[in-house]
Design a protein around this motif. Structure first.
Motif, PDB file in Angstrom:
ATOM      1  N   ILE A  25       3.599  -5.086   0.894  1.00 30.00           N
ATOM      2  CA  ILE A  25       3.658  -4.735  -0.527  1.00 30.00           C
ATOM      3  C   ILE A  25       5.098  -4.522  -0.973  1.00 30.00           C
ATOM      4  CG2 ILE A  25       3.342  -2.232  -0.326  1.00 30.00           C
ATOM      5  CD1 ILE A  25       1.631  -4.534  -2.900  1.00 30.00           C
ATOM      6  N   ARG A  28       4.711   1.246  -5.504  1.00 24.72           N
ATOM      7  CA  ARG A  28       3.764   1.098  -4.384  1.00 24.72           C
ATOM      8  C   ARG A  28       2.516   1.921  -4.661  1.00 24.72           C
ATOM      9  NH1 ARG A  28       5.539  -0.179   1.094  1.00 24.72           N
ATOM     10  NH2 ARG A  28       3.798   1.151   1.661  1.00 24.72           N
ATOM     11  N   ALA A  36       0.314   0.055  -7.051  1.00 23.28           N
ATOM     12  CA  ALA A  36      -0.338  -1.059  -6.351  1.00 23.28           C
ATOM     13  C   ALA A  36      -1.507  -0.538  -5.521  1.00 23.28           C
ATOM     14  CB  ALA A  36       0.670  -1.793  -5.470  1.00 23.28           C
ATOM     15  N   TYR A  37      -1.284   0.575  -4.831  1.00 26.87           N
ATOM     16  CA  TYR A  37      -2.349   1.192  -4.034  1.00 26.87           C
ATOM     17  C   TYR A  37      -3.517   1.597  -4.932  1.00 26.87           C
ATOM     18  CZ  TYR A  37      -4.965   4.757  -1.565  1.00 26.87           C
ATOM     19  OH  TYR A  37      -5.986   5.498  -1.025  1.00 26.87           O
ATOM     20  N   THR A  78      -2.823  -0.977   0.459  1.00 23.65           N
ATOM     21  CA  THR A  78      -1.983  -2.154   0.183  1.00 23.65           C
ATOM     22  C   THR A  78      -1.852  -3.042   1.418  1.00 23.65           C
ATOM     23  OG1 THR A  78      -0.001  -0.846   0.655  1.00 23.65           O
ATOM     24  CG2 THR A  78      -0.670  -1.037  -1.656  1.00 23.65           C
TER      25      THR A  78
END
Length: 184
Positions: free
Chosen positions: A41, A106, A109-110, A127
């Motif tokens: 990621i 991040r 995204a998670y 991720t």
């Protein structure tokens, strides 16, 4: 640290793709890039539009500092072309909506992946699941653990099999089938 798993049910992979494609093209592209490139990621979030204009992506991996050439699968290239048609070359591919030219975090995204995974009934997803899912399905298709070991920069095949969940599948199967033959 939570151990995350690959997505072992391809129908779930397709369902997640459908959901994200219908809701957010950016989040769909995040998923597609992860599933089709096996990048971490941290590397996906650093990609800019100009980086994906060819059939491949050249990237220096953040974790290892190694240069890597990543072939862009035709399905992924098609999705990327459509997604980037109105974007500037310097823009981040997975751009934050919070103003400026910054990638999402991040953590964001998670959250995207966790939420859609829960929606389709999956847990132990994070991720890294995208990278692990790539490895899991490549292994299921080819059984080429040596190529995956090299791709993931693992020191031995056992590490790769454990990483992509194949070792866990074997243990689960053993337990599931204990005494099965004794009952016959």
């Amino acid at each position: 640290m939570k151990v995350v798993q690959p997505i072992r049910d391809f129908e779930k992979v397709e369902e997640i793709m459908r959901i994200l494609k219908g809701r957010s093209e950016r989040n769909y592209i995040l998923l597609m890039v992860g599933l089709y490139t096996a990048l971490r990621i941290s590397d996906i979030l650093r990609i800019r539009v100009e980086d994906i204009q060819k059939d491949y992506l050249n990237i220096r991996e953040k974790k290892t500092s190694k240069f890597r050439r990543v072939y862009l699968n035709p399905d992924l290239r098609k999705a990327l072309r459509s997604y980037t048609a109105d974007k500037q070359p310097h823009e981040f591919l997975i751009k934050s909506r919070e103003g400026g030219n910054k990638p999402i975090s991040r953590a964001m995204a998670y959250q995207v992946l966790k939420n859609v995974a829960e929606e389709v009934g999956l847990d132990s997803i994070g991720t890294h699941s995208l990278r692990k899912t790539f490895g899991y399905w490549v292994y299921k298709d080819t059984k080429d653990v040596a190529a995956l070991q090299k791709l993931f920069n693992h020191s031995n095949p056992e590490e790769t099999l454990r990483y992509i969940g194949i070792e866990q599948d074997s243990v689960d199967s053993l337990i599931r089938n204990v005494y099965k033959n004794a009952r016959s």
